[in-house]
Write a protein that holds these residues in place. Structure first.
Motif, mmCIF file in Angstrom:
data_model
loop_
_atom_site.group_PDB
_atom_site.id
_atom_site.type_symbol
_atom_site.label_atom_id
_atom_site.label_comp_id
_atom_site.label_asym_id
_atom_site.label_seq_id
_atom_site.Cartn_x
_atom_site.Cartn_y
_atom_site.Cartn_z
ATOM 1 N N VAL B 73 0.872 -1.169 0.000
ATOM 2 C CA VAL B 73 0.000 0.000 0.000
ATOM 3 C C VAL B 73 0.915 1.226 0.000
ATOM 4 C CG1 VAL B 73 -1.685 1.295 1.349
ATOM 5 C CG2 VAL B 73 -1.793 -1.210 1.274
ATOM 6 N N GLY B 74 0.631 2.156 -0.890
ATOM 7 C CA GLY B 74 1.518 3.322 -1.001
ATOM 8 C C GLY B 74 2.821 3.001 -1.707
ATOM 9 N N GLU B 94 -1.362 0.211 -12.214
ATOM 10 C CA GLU B 94 -1.922 1.002 -11.121
ATOM 11 C C GLU B 94 -3.182 0.342 -10.580
ATOM 12 O OE1 GLU B 94 -0.857 2.191 -13.998
ATOM 13 O OE2 GLU B 94 0.826 3.448 -13.379
ATOM 14 N N ALA B 98 -3.957 -1.944 -6.899
ATOM 15 C CA ALA B 98 -4.769 -1.098 -6.013
ATOM 16 C C ALA B 98 -4.057 0.200 -5.669
ATOM 17 C CB ALA B 98 -5.165 -1.860 -4.744
ATOM 18 N N GLY B 99 -3.485 0.827 -6.688
ATOM 19 C CA GLY B 99 -3.024 2.195 -6.509
ATOM 20 C C GLY B 99 -1.533 2.433 -6.434
ATOM 21 N N ARG B 101 2.222 3.226 -7.857
ATOM 22 C CA ARG B 101 2.663 4.134 -8.907
ATOM 23 C C ARG B 101 3.947 3.615 -9.557
ATOM 24 N NH1 ARG B 101 3.487 8.886 -5.090
ATOM 25 N NH2 ARG B 101 3.207 7.216 -3.555
ATOM 26 N N GLY B 127 10.305 4.314 3.443
ATOM 27 C CA GLY B 127 9.170 5.070 2.930
ATOM 28 C C GLY B 127 8.737 6.199 3.845
ATOM 29 N N ILE B 129 5.175 8.432 4.630
ATOM 30 C CA ILE B 129 3.745 8.181 4.432
ATOM 31 C C ILE B 129 3.182 8.986 3.268
ATOM 32 C CG2 ILE B 129 1.480 8.441 5.481
ATOM 33 C CD1 ILE B 129 2.857 7.806 8.167
ATOM 34 N N ASN B 130 3.540 10.260 3.209
ATOM 35 C CA ASN B 130 2.957 11.093 2.160
ATOM 36 C C ASN B 130 3.559 10.812 0.784
ATOM 37 O OD1 ASN B 130 1.433 12.185 4.161
ATOM 38 N ND2 ASN B 130 2.227 14.265 3.997
ATOM 39 N N GLN B 131 4.806 10.374 0.757
ATOM 40 C CA GLN B 131 5.460 10.162 -0.532
ATOM 41 C C GLN B 131 5.300 8.724 -1.018
ATOM 42 O OE1 GLN B 131 7.037 12.250 1.930
ATOM 43 N NE2 GLN B 131 5.983 13.770 0.695
ATOM 44 N N GLY B 132 5.287 7.774 -0.105
ATOM 45 C CA GLY B 132 5.176 6.372 -0.499
ATOM 46 C C GLY B 132 6.465 5.620 -0.247
ATOM 47 N N ARG B 133 6.464 4.338 -0.575
ATOM 48 C CA ARG B 133 7.631 3.514 -0.269
ATOM 49 C C ARG B 133 8.001 2.650 -1.474
ATOM 50 N NH1 ARG B 133 4.760 -0.526 4.258
ATOM 51 N NH2 ARG B 133 2.695 -0.357 3.370
ATOM 52 N N TYR C 226 -0.102 3.605 5.929
ATOM 53 C CA TYR C 226 -0.232 3.691 4.478
ATOM 54 C C TYR C 226 -1.671 3.509 4.021
ATOM 55 C CZ TYR C 226 4.787 3.955 4.378
ATOM 56 O OH TYR C 226 6.070 4.384 4.559
ATOM 57 N N GLU D 87 3.212 13.984 -5.851
ATOM 58 C CA GLU D 87 4.335 13.703 -4.970
ATOM 59 C C GLU D 87 3.970 13.406 -3.522
ATOM 60 O OE1 GLU D 87 7.473 13.285 -7.011
ATOM 61 O OE2 GLU D 87 8.029 14.010 -5.020
ATOM 62 N N GLY D 90 0.589 9.987 -1.245
ATOM 63 C CA GLY D 90 0.720 8.582 -0.855
ATOM 64 C C GLY D 90 -0.026 7.601 -1.740
#
Lengths: 349, 349, 349, 349
Positions: B73-74, B94, B98-99, B101, B127, B129-133, C226, D87, D90
């Motif tokens: 997730v993320g 995508e 389930a989302g 990138r 990672g 949280i806001n940017q992702g991992r 996440y 960006e 998430g």
């Protein structure tokens, strides 16, 4: 004695031959080739109606995208509790529609009760934000119980759909078997009774892999190109499905194969009814046979290499099954041989 | 002159013959049959490594589920800007994850720059949280530019992956073509260089429909049964893929077919380089040829029934293309005939 | 006479005062502030257990992410047919879990039948690819029928969960109302009976917007950061939720408010039972009252400005409702005044 | 010295007071109350245009649903590489749209280059199945670089949108700060320049939690009720957002607060430009200040309790940063005090 499922069979020689025949030359990919259009025209002839045809790798994909194509955010589809779309697709309908739900509408003999369908839809039409909104109704023909909706029963369901302005989808993974039973035309079993979208299955009836989602109103399929691609379901060499369908639909092969499967099922039924210790759980109307066997016989068949599955007694069926008995499902196919039935009959003792 | 894509070809006769051969008899559905296991063993031999093999209908599905199987997730995957997984899958990566990138990492010749990859991953590992991992890295072999990663280039990418503990996926829709170019073993081009997951494509190289997602660490595939089903991608008669792969991998057919395709591409290159008004856009290393043609010649070829696509000049390539010129992509396949090349050469005048 | 729902009330003055009090100064965003941790510690005290606490904007989000956090691809959750998670979340549980399903398990009085739960889970544990795999069980406390699970009833459900190694989620949007009824400790109503995850709702009981997802095993919440972000559910000024909870949990305010709501419900019940033409549909155990009114009285109340909803008679309830009668739901809250009840009682004639 | 972000501040006393004031009485839930409509009317006045207004808990949710509301299966949105929607969300835009992608369109000063936008959209309009189809363009005002699009720059972007028939979304999480800079009317900064959908943010500028998605063409919002619910984003006590907006928009409070934040930023800029060893990285046009500091000064500020973040040098910015220097971002807010700036200035020495 391979009665586990009709998808245990391989492919009919004519299907494989068609693949060999169409293997040469070049053809536009992704469904833009001449042969792809030829199949669409063939379906239009067979159904006596304009059609929009979409090949897909699996029945799961066909059923899921049927609902997705006419679906809504917060949408709800309605189907029999035992329907594949609710029970056997591993969550694909929910996932491929981005969160739609399938609401169960029971009824005897594996068929939705039309009156109950009407009551169940009501709170969802017009939709309420917290509850959701009705998007589609789905029936299976032949049903998961091996029964077949009569044309008037289909019309009964589609009348409810019309009152709520809902599209009616038919899961036809055993479409040919039901056709043979009703002895009617494809048109009579579908759009003439109000069916809007059809999962037309060839795989279980002698193809290798041939599923088509057929829309009788092409406008309903507007989102299909993107829905199919988004899920990784767009074949590049689309024509390998087309080739199978061309052979399948030629000279009535598809109906001949289904006729054989149904006839084999009828022989199974006869054997079960003739044997002293076994009986039918309910009537067989296509190529799925549900029977009640003493455990000892069931075990004997398994020991002798028989492939068949125990079946859960449907809730509320009132079926009387003894402690030493089990319900089993047996499925015949285009490839079932009479000798298998004979051997099975012997084991029923 | 069918140079539009290698998926415009049909299937090699041996592939169709295998389908006919394996059409009889009964086999457990959904990949549980003996023939399915036989293919898995065959892949293990060819790759000299334990493998977990999953058939899928399309390369889009294979690439998407590769990322989904190791995804978060993320999560964020990293690929070349021109990679199929970023450019040509219609959003399937995508959606099927389930989302997640796909973040682009440019580099010359259609290959990711390893140093830039390292810099791009950094903010995603660990990672935020806001940017992702960071979840995975994906390379294409042969690349979308028709080039081929050398084994040491693959190792360069996988070194970066290892530093961030990221799995490396290879999109091998033209795996055989790259193999032939590098003249190395399957093991050398994959797990020995740190590749963890491989989309092994047979469709573009003479099969009807044969894509396999191969995991060199079966533990990574733990979620595959459910991921594949959730997306409607689980074949019932799985063995029709198995049958194709058996033939494809027998007696080196797959490499023979790729060798032919590459040889035809080399003839195309020779013709382009020999003609006075045409030139290569960049080097051809497998079976995709990118050339610069005067518009007049391009139009002449089209008029004469040639199938080939104009290609967008890659950003930052520094490619000098005249106003009256166009870049085109031409793809050869197992089915390309030398006579087509000869006719093409004549038209280059 | 505002009996439509407890979410029609605003906020208790102490809640608003807390927001004013905590409005100044600076605090790390996204839940990393000191006040956020203070609330977590407060919950740990109240529940006498380590907790992991996640603020969310809605009960829908809390219930959906509860299931998502412990979910699987192809996963299935089990809940009462009338549960919010199945009936009133607009498909959010299916969407926010990327396709999980909620399977209904009926039972009297709005509570799942433990024995039926066991039977319903069986085919999903261990999972089968086509059917799916059990992921979680969810109960609502107080239930959507206004009843309250006793602690032993909760234990009965959690015993089933334990046998299948499934986490038990409690939708506590009316947690405080149930607490007051059972007169037990928060620990006794949750983890001591085997509850693993709790949607702790403050909004319906005097907060503006205060929902927390509480995990008694923090390891279960590993994906929450996440999951929450991916759905757009991560508040930047998280502390505005924290401030509400601090006031809500101080000096037993939360229980005082619930006590008032339940007492008002009891007065409603008394009025309904006292009036000659009205009766309770079933017992009221918290702050939701389900009654049977003659249509004439129902209309009179509406005309006089009463807010209350007709309620569908639950399937299989055996409830005898006359043709000239209707079932209604009335909900009281911290803000309900005795004068409203008195006026309502008068209208019952 | 709290310059980490404007979301570290709490709420302005007038916002909290409004919550206290509106806490009493009863109001229809889920946005159906009178106060919810009053806010909608207020927005219509302020924007001099019909509007459709949707409250949401976060800017992430607003941006994601903006794109979802006008999105397509296989859809692609276009935004600056540094945009929050690409960006900092998430993966929410990808997830909440069920798989749409955000394609980067670079440009100087944090703003998309209109000519490059046109080139980037071209291959996606009309859509191709494998590549996807253009669905929306999104700009941020003020931008993530602290700059502000002029009204003619916005018109330049919207001209491109119009040519492709694409809706234009504006992420206005710092809408008021940009307004103050441009000194124009809300209408001039939005629909008069062709903006269709606006994420109107109040949270960063003195509210607790007040984000609204505003459509200037209500027909575009047709799916919003269900999109918002499906993601768990529908507040029950919607009026607690309404109460905040009523106060925020009264007597120009929102612009006063933004004016203060911008003025504080200007003081920061003055201090940085006055100090011998520090300089601006680029111009500050709203309330975000990007500066280049010697590492020693940066460390000193941190040691003294300053909150500010190092910032990655934007790719291709050509920014000259010494080895002993770092770029930092500082954000001021309605709550920033001049004394903090003064103390900061002292530390610059």
């Amino acid at each position: 004695m391979f009665f586990a499922s009709d998808n245990w069979a391989g492919a009919h020689p004519k299907i494989s031959a068609a693949l060999a025949e169409h293997g040469g030359g070049f053809n536009a990919a992704y469904g833009a080739g001449e042969i792809d259009r030829a199949v669409e025209r063939r379906f239009a002839e067979i159904f006596e109606h304009e059609v929009s045809v979409w090949f897909l790798p699996t029945g799961t994909a066909a059923n899921s995208l049927a609902v997705a194509s006419v679906g809504h955010v917060g949408g709800v589809a309605f189907a029999h509790p035992d329907a594949h779309i609710r029970e056997d697709e591993g969550g694909a309908p929910e996932f491929l529609t981005a969160g739609m739900r399938v609401r169960p509408v029971p009824g005897p003999d594996g068929k939705m009760d039309a009156a109950l369908l009407r009551e169940t839809i009501k709170p969802f039409s017009p939709g309420a934000i917290n509850q959701g909104r009705a998007s589609a109704v789905s029936i299976t023909q032949a049903t998961e119980a091996g029964t077949v909706y009569s044309t008037s029963e289909i019309a009964g369901i589609s009348n409810v759909c019309r009152d709520f302005d809902l599209p009616l989808h038919m899961d036809g993974s055993r479409f040919a078997n039901a056709m043979v039973t009703l002895d009617c035309s494809p048109a009579e079993m579908t759009w003439r009774q109000g069916v809007d979208i059809l999962s037309f299955g060839g795989t279980k009836n002698g193809c290798w892999c041939a599923e088509a989602l057929i829309f009788f109103d092409p406008a309903m399929a507007a989102e299909m190109p993107y829905l199919r691609k988004r899920s990784g379901l767009l074949f590049s060499k689309n024509r390998f499905i087309a080739a199978q369908f061309l052979a399948y639909l030629e000279d009535g092969l598809w109906l001949d194969l289904a006729r054989h499967a149904n006839a084999m099922a009828a022989q199974l039924v006869a054997a079960i009814e003739a044997a002293p210790a076994t009986r039918m759980a309910w009537a067989c109307e296509a190529n799925e046979v549900f029977a009640i066997l003493p455990m000892a016989i069931y075990e004997r068949i398994k020991t002798e290499g028989g492939h068949l599955y125990p079946w859960q007694v449907p809730a509320g069926s009132g079926l009387a099954v003894g402690e030493d008995e089990t319900v089993v499902r047996m499925v015949t196919s285009f490839a079932t041989e009479a000798s298998e039935i004979a051997r099975f009959a012997e084991l029923l003792g």
